[in-house]
Design a protein around this motif. Sequence first.
Motif, PDB file in Angstrom:
ATOM      1  N   GLN A 221       0.833  -1.206   0.000  1.00  0.00           N
ATOM      2  CA  GLN A 221       0.000   0.000   0.000  1.00  0.00           C
ATOM      3  C   GLN A 221       0.867   1.254   0.000  1.00  0.00           C
ATOM      4  OE1 GLN A 221      -2.662  -0.221   3.339  1.00  0.00           O
ATOM      5  NE2 GLN A 221      -3.909  -1.845   2.434  1.00  0.00           N
TER       6      GLN A 221
ATOM      7  N   ARG B 107       2.323   1.705  -3.449  1.00  0.00           N
ATOM      8  CA  ARG B 107       1.341   2.243  -4.397  1.00  0.00           C
ATOM      9  C   ARG B 107       1.071   3.717  -4.131  1.00  0.00           C
ATOM     10  NH1 ARG B 107      -0.994  -3.162  -3.919  1.00  0.00           N
ATOM     11  NH2 ARG B 107      -2.204  -2.493  -2.094  1.00  0.00           N
TER      12      ARG B 107
ATOM     13  N   ARG C 246      -1.392  -3.473 -12.294  1.00  0.00           N
ATOM     14  CA  ARG C 246      -2.838  -3.354 -12.215  1.00  0.00           C
ATOM     15  C   ARG C 246      -3.241  -3.135 -10.762  1.00  0.00           C
ATOM     16  NH1 ARG C 246      -7.206  -7.955 -13.959  1.00  0.00           N
ATOM     17  NH2 ARG C 246      -6.304  -8.999 -12.132  1.00  0.00           N
ATOM     18  N   ARG C 247      -4.224  -2.329 -10.543  1.00  0.00           N
ATOM     19  CA  ARG C 247      -4.686  -2.034  -9.192  1.00  0.00           C
ATOM     20  C   ARG C 247      -5.275  -3.286  -8.547  1.00  0.00           C
ATOM     21  NH1 ARG C 247     -10.545   0.257  -8.406  1.00  0.00           N
ATOM     22  NH2 ARG C 247     -10.267  -1.311  -6.783  1.00  0.00           N
TER      23      ARG C 247
ATOM     24  N   HIS D  78      -9.594  -5.451  -8.587  1.00  0.00           N
ATOM     25  CA  HIS D  78     -10.225  -5.250  -9.883  1.00  0.00           C
ATOM     26  C   HIS D  78     -11.178  -6.401 -10.168  1.00  0.00           C
ATOM     27  CE1 HIS D  78     -10.718  -3.639 -13.931  1.00  0.00           C
ATOM     28  NE2 HIS D  78     -10.073  -2.552 -13.507  1.00  0.00           N
TER      29      HIS D  78
ATOM     30  N   GLY E 212      -8.455   3.744  -7.320  1.00  0.00           N
ATOM     31  CA  GLY E 212      -8.767   2.470  -6.678  1.00  0.00           C
ATOM     32  C   GLY E 212      -9.642   2.565  -5.448  1.00  0.00           C
TER      33      GLY E 212
ATOM     34  N   ASP F  40      -4.644   1.829  -3.043  1.00  0.00           N
ATOM     35  CA  ASP F  40      -5.082   0.764  -3.949  1.00  0.00           C
ATOM     36  C   ASP F  40      -5.045   1.203  -5.402  1.00  0.00           C
ATOM     37  OD1 ASP F  40      -5.561  -1.105  -1.911  1.00  0.00           O
ATOM     38  OD2 ASP F  40      -7.526  -0.241  -1.496  1.00  0.00           O
ATOM     39  N   SER F  41      -4.217   2.173  -5.711  1.00  0.00           N
ATOM     40  CA  SER F  41      -4.170   2.717  -7.063  1.00  0.00           C
ATOM     41  C   SER F  41      -3.410   1.804  -8.015  1.00  0.00           C
ATOM     42  CB  SER F  41      -3.514   4.099  -7.040  1.00  0.00           C
ATOM     43  OG  SER F  41      -2.172   4.004  -6.548  1.00  0.00           O
ATOM     44  N   GLY F  42      -3.611   2.056  -9.293  1.00  0.00           N
ATOM     45  CA  GLY F  42      -2.914   1.289 -10.314  1.00  0.00           C
ATOM     46  C   GLY F  42      -3.646   1.355 -11.635  1.00  0.00           C
TER      47      GLY F  42
ATOM     48  N   SER G  27      -6.209   0.661 -14.436  1.00  0.00           N
ATOM     49  CA  SER G  27      -7.621   0.317 -14.391  1.00  0.00           C
ATOM     50  C   SER G  27      -8.267   0.799 -15.688  1.00  0.00           C
ATOM     51  CB  SER G  27      -8.272   0.958 -13.157  1.00  0.00           C
ATOM     52  OG  SER G  27      -9.603   0.543 -13.000  1.00  0.00           O
TER      53      SER G  27
ATOM     54  N   GLU H  86     -13.653   2.434 -12.650  1.00  0.00           N
ATOM     55  CA  GLU H  86     -13.395   3.450 -11.628  1.00  0.00           C
ATOM     56  C   GLU H  86     -14.625   4.309 -11.355  1.00  0.00           C
ATOM     57  OE1 GLU H  86     -10.442   3.854  -9.791  1.00  0.00           O
ATOM     58  OE2 GLU H  86     -10.064   1.889 -10.675  1.00  0.00           O
TER      59      GLU H  86
END
Length: 253
Positions: free
Chosen positions: A12, A15, A90-91, A94, A146, A167-169, A171, A176
């Motif tokens: 975390q 990210r 990738r977040r 998903h 995220g 939790d980003s990434g 997407s 979203e």
Amino acid sequence: MIKRFRGEHREQAEREWRALTLLARYAPGLAPEPREADLEAPEPTVVMSRLPGGPLRGRSLDGRQIKALAATLSRLYGAVPADALAGVPRRPGHQQDLIAQIRLWTPRTQASDAVSRAMNRGLAWLTDSGMETAGQPDVPQVFGPGDGNLANYLWDGFEVRIVDFEDSGVSDRAFEVAEITEHVASWVDKPLDVETFLEQFELTATESVRLADCRRLLALVWLFLLSFDKGDKPRNPPGTAERQAGRLLSLLD
């Protein structure tokens, strides 16, 4: 501002730092400025600037605020160029992650009759939807925060800025946007005007179809989560799971 993470949540912190550094370069002013990070510490830390404004959660958003929220999201989704995005994972949480979690929850979930009926309809839809076996969706990939909680979107009277990128990434816009419309924070107290919000985005035909499916999937996830919200200190008002059951059924009709 210093944000501290538990050692088991090191990813975390990574990210969060990645997001802040990317956005400082490609969308300055949209998120806190990154100052420094110690990602190898037993308890990782990320130091960032503070942002003005108050959270959008818990307030009735007027048209100006909704447009500002959508404008900020559109800027975010288009900020990171493809070559930089290629190096971003990738977040978490998903599509396939959520479906796998639903399958784990299903055998051991106990809920009221109304919630169970909605769950069963949602599970039947999920089986027939093709989402479980689908590959990468044929939509543009974007950088996503995220987290659909409106508490992470700050309004300063003029524009909206974003905090919390744990939790980003990578997407896509449909997923979203759906995460915001279906998050319990968007309807349990002061409901977001979803129709007006969605009107702000120029989605492709494929994205629009995907948006409907993502909303159903996320509504089903929230139905499970809210069915677990029991005990002496529930996080949401009594009857929230039943209200979510009705929301899911309306999306499935």
